[in-house]
Every structure is written in C-alpha cells, then in structure tokens.
Design a protein around this motif. Structure first.
Motif, short mmCIF file in Angstrom:
data_model
loop_
_atom_site.label_atom_id
_atom_site.label_comp_id
_atom_site.label_asym_id
_atom_site.label_seq_id
_atom_site.Cartn_x
_atom_site.Cartn_y
_atom_site.Cartn_z
N LEU A 252 59.49 -27.37 -55.25
CA LEU A 252 59.73 -26.49 -56.40
C LEU A 252 58.47 -25.70 -56.77
CD1 LEU A 252 61.85 -28.91 -58.61
CD2 LEU A 252 62.69 -26.99 -57.24
N SER A 253 57.32 -26.36 -56.66
CA SER A 253 56.06 -25.70 -56.99
C SER A 253 55.77 -24.56 -56.03
CB SER A 253 54.92 -26.73 -56.95
OG SER A 253 53.68 -26.12 -57.14
N SER A 254 56.04 -24.77 -54.75
CA SER A 254 55.77 -23.71 -53.77
C SER A 254 56.69 -22.51 -53.98
CB SER A 254 55.94 -24.25 -52.35
OG SER A 254 57.30 -24.60 -52.09
N ILE A 255 57.92 -22.76 -54.42
CA ILE A 255 58.88 -21.67 -54.62
C ILE A 255 58.61 -20.91 -55.92
CG2 ILE A 255 61.33 -21.12 -54.99
CD1 ILE A 255 60.62 -21.86 -52.10
N PHE A 256 58.43 -21.65 -57.01
CA PHE A 256 58.38 -21.02 -58.32
C PHE A 256 56.97 -20.81 -58.88
CE2 PHE A 256 62.62 -22.94 -58.14
CZ PHE A 256 63.40 -21.87 -58.52
N VAL A 257 56.00 -21.60 -58.43
CA VAL A 257 54.69 -21.56 -59.08
C VAL A 257 53.61 -20.90 -58.21
CG1 VAL A 257 52.85 -22.95 -60.11
CG2 VAL A 257 55.24 -23.61 -60.44
#
Length: 330
Positions: free
Chosen positions: A309-314
């Motif tokens: 999720l961090s790689s996609i959104f952050v």
C-alpha cells in the motif's frame, strides 16, 4: 475459460477507469496525512505495550520438565525469590508440551547478580519440589546486563545501517533521472516509506504484546523488521524503475502527474501478485507454526501488506509532492 477472460477484462476495466478518472499522486496530501496518522498511532501502541526480552535487558531463561499453574506458580516463585534477596521481579511463564519456560528480564546491576539469581531459581525449583532434581532443568540461559546492552546497540545499528544502505542504493541506482528527481527526494521517499512499513507492523506487534504478556521484543522481531525494510524497498524500486523508463521516453517537458500515475498503473498488477504470493507463504507459516515462527510470520505479513500500500499510495505521491514544492509541475 470464458469466466477467466471476463474476470481479467473487468480487472483491466477498473485500471482503465483509475487511469482516466482517478489520480493517486494529485491526492498526495491525503495519503501522506493518513500515513503520518497511522505511524503515530502505531508507535503509541508499540511503546505503551513494549516488553523487551532478556536478550536486550539481560536476565534469565529456564526450561524444565513439567507443567505448573501459571498464576499460582508465578506468585509463589516471585515471593520465594524475594525472600532470597530479589524483590519486584517480573516473572513470565510459557507452557509448552510437557515443559515450562521461566523468563525473568529485569535489569540487574551486574553479571554477578544475574548468576546469583540463576542459582536462586534452580534452588527454589528443587526446594519447592517443582522438580525432583536439577537434572529436570532442560535449558538455562543467563544473559548479563553487558550482553543485553551490546544486543541493544547492535540491533539499533542494524536498523540504521539498513535504512542508510537503502537510501544510498536509490540515489545511485536512479542517477539517470537526477535532473528530474533530486537525490534528496529519493532519499526522503525511501526513509518515509520504510518508516511507515515498519511502524504499522510494530503497532500490530504492540497489540499482540498487550494481549499476550509472554510475547516480547526479541531478536526475531528485529529480524522481521529488517526483512520488511528489504521487502518494502523492492516495491518502491519497481515503481521508480518504471517512472525512470517513462521519463526517459518522455520529451523535455515532463507531465509528472501523468508519468507517476501511469507508472503506478503499469506496475500495480506485478506488485499485487508478488505481495499475494508472499502472503500465502506467511499465512501458512502462521497457521502451522508456533511461537517465534508465528510471531515472525505475523509481523512480516503485516509489513508486506503495508509495504504494498505504501509503494502504491505513498512513495510516488511523496516524490510528486516534494517535486511540486521545489519546481513548477505541469
């Protein structure tokens, strides 16, 4: 076969709609606010529940044959050791098949005091007839305060060097787009996403510690955190590698938002597939494993989800926001 094609078609239709109507990086402030909030809450949960094992505090671990009644035995053992000159000890018990493990990880003055406590525990077990003789003691581990301090310093250095190595790698690996994305921005992305990726697993582990007093922060937890750092940076590298390729193909005037969103869309399926396949293994380890294997798979499993999720959104959103603050973005 038709059902499979229908599912894939619907899957790609969703991505096309995301591409046309939904920009991830243009909502950078939202994702970063959520990330910071989750990080703060996670560290609060972790800090207030933190229980360090004897590996970091120094202490004693004794395993003997036989089972005892937890609450009653803990109270009697603490009282017996207090009479021998060791008051206010925190006793932890772990009952396995046919065996009991005593863990005491209070910070003691020196190695000599630790050795005296170890002898006092052995004597108490025999005197109270919990065991028939010292031969029933299967394992006895004594860790002095100096060793605990060394382990704490080593774990801190390992985490720090791991993050530093990841930042250096990102800076040199993506040197070809240095004129578009400054090295400082890449380093910030690595640091921020890595901290996020380990914070939420730490918070989840904190909840486990609060629910189970026998669960403590040990070397297995540190290994899990280092594993998450290494795994998490892989997802970030995949996205930024595609960003680099798309920037090289673009003309001089780069539309950063379009390039970043397109790169996320192109790598989403690959990152999702990698994360799911890794999670399946970790779930199997958690279901069929026990003790440290369960704790390791749980911590890394949460880290895998957060890293994805961090790689996609952050990750890209942080880079886009920082670029937007340092230069005019189309």
């Amino acid at each position: 076969m038709e059902g499979k094609n229908y599912s894939l078609g619907r899957f790609y239709f969703i991505f096309l709609m995301m591409r046309k109507y939904f920009s991830i990086v243009k909502r950078a402030y939202l994702w970063i606010l959520i990330a910071i909030t989750a990080t703060v809450v996670s560290w609060v949960l972790f800090i207030f529940s933190a229980q360090f094992s004897e590996e970091f505090t120094g202490g004693i671990s004794v395993v003997f044959n036989g089972k005892v009644k937890d609450a009653e035995f803990k109270e009697q053992l603490a009282q017996g050791l207090a009479e021998k000159g060791f008051p206010n000890l925190k006793v932890h018990l772990d009952n396995n098949v046919g065996q009991t493990k005593i863990k005491i990880n209070n910070r003691l003055k020196d190695n000599e005091e630790v050795n005296k406590l170890s002898l006092a525990i052995s004597n108490y077990l025999v005197e109270s007839q919990t065991i028939s003789s010292e031969s029933d003691i299967v394992e006895q581990v004594v860790i002095g305060p100096s060793v605990g301090k060394y382990m704490t310093n080593t774990a801190s250095r390992a985490l720090g060097l791991g993050l530093l190595a990841m930042m250096i790698y990102m800076i040199f690996s993506f040197g070809t787009i240095r004129k578009n994305i400054a090295p400082g921005i890449l380093a910030t992305v690595v640091l921020f996403t890595s901290v996020l990726s380990i914070s939420i697993p730490a918070g989840a582990y904190g909840i486990w510690m609060a629910l189970d007093p026998t669960t403590q922060i040990d070397t297995v937890f540190i290994i899990a955190i280092l594993t998450i750092i290494g795994y998490g940076i892989n997802d970030v590298i995949i996205i930024f590698d595609r960003i680099r390729e798309n920037m090289i193909r673009s003309n001089e005037k780069i539309a950063y938002a379009n390039v970043f969103d397109e790169s996320i869309r192109q790598t989403f399926k690959r990152s999702l597939g990698t994360s799911i396949s890794t999670l399946l293994v970790l779930i199997a380890m958690f279901v069929f494993g026990t003790g440290v294997i369960q704790r390791f798979s749980f911590t890394v499993g949460v880290g895998v989800v957060v890293s994805f999720l961090s790689s996609i959104f952050v990750a890209a959103s942080t880079a886009y926001l920082l670029i937007n603050l340092t230069k005019k973005v189309r």
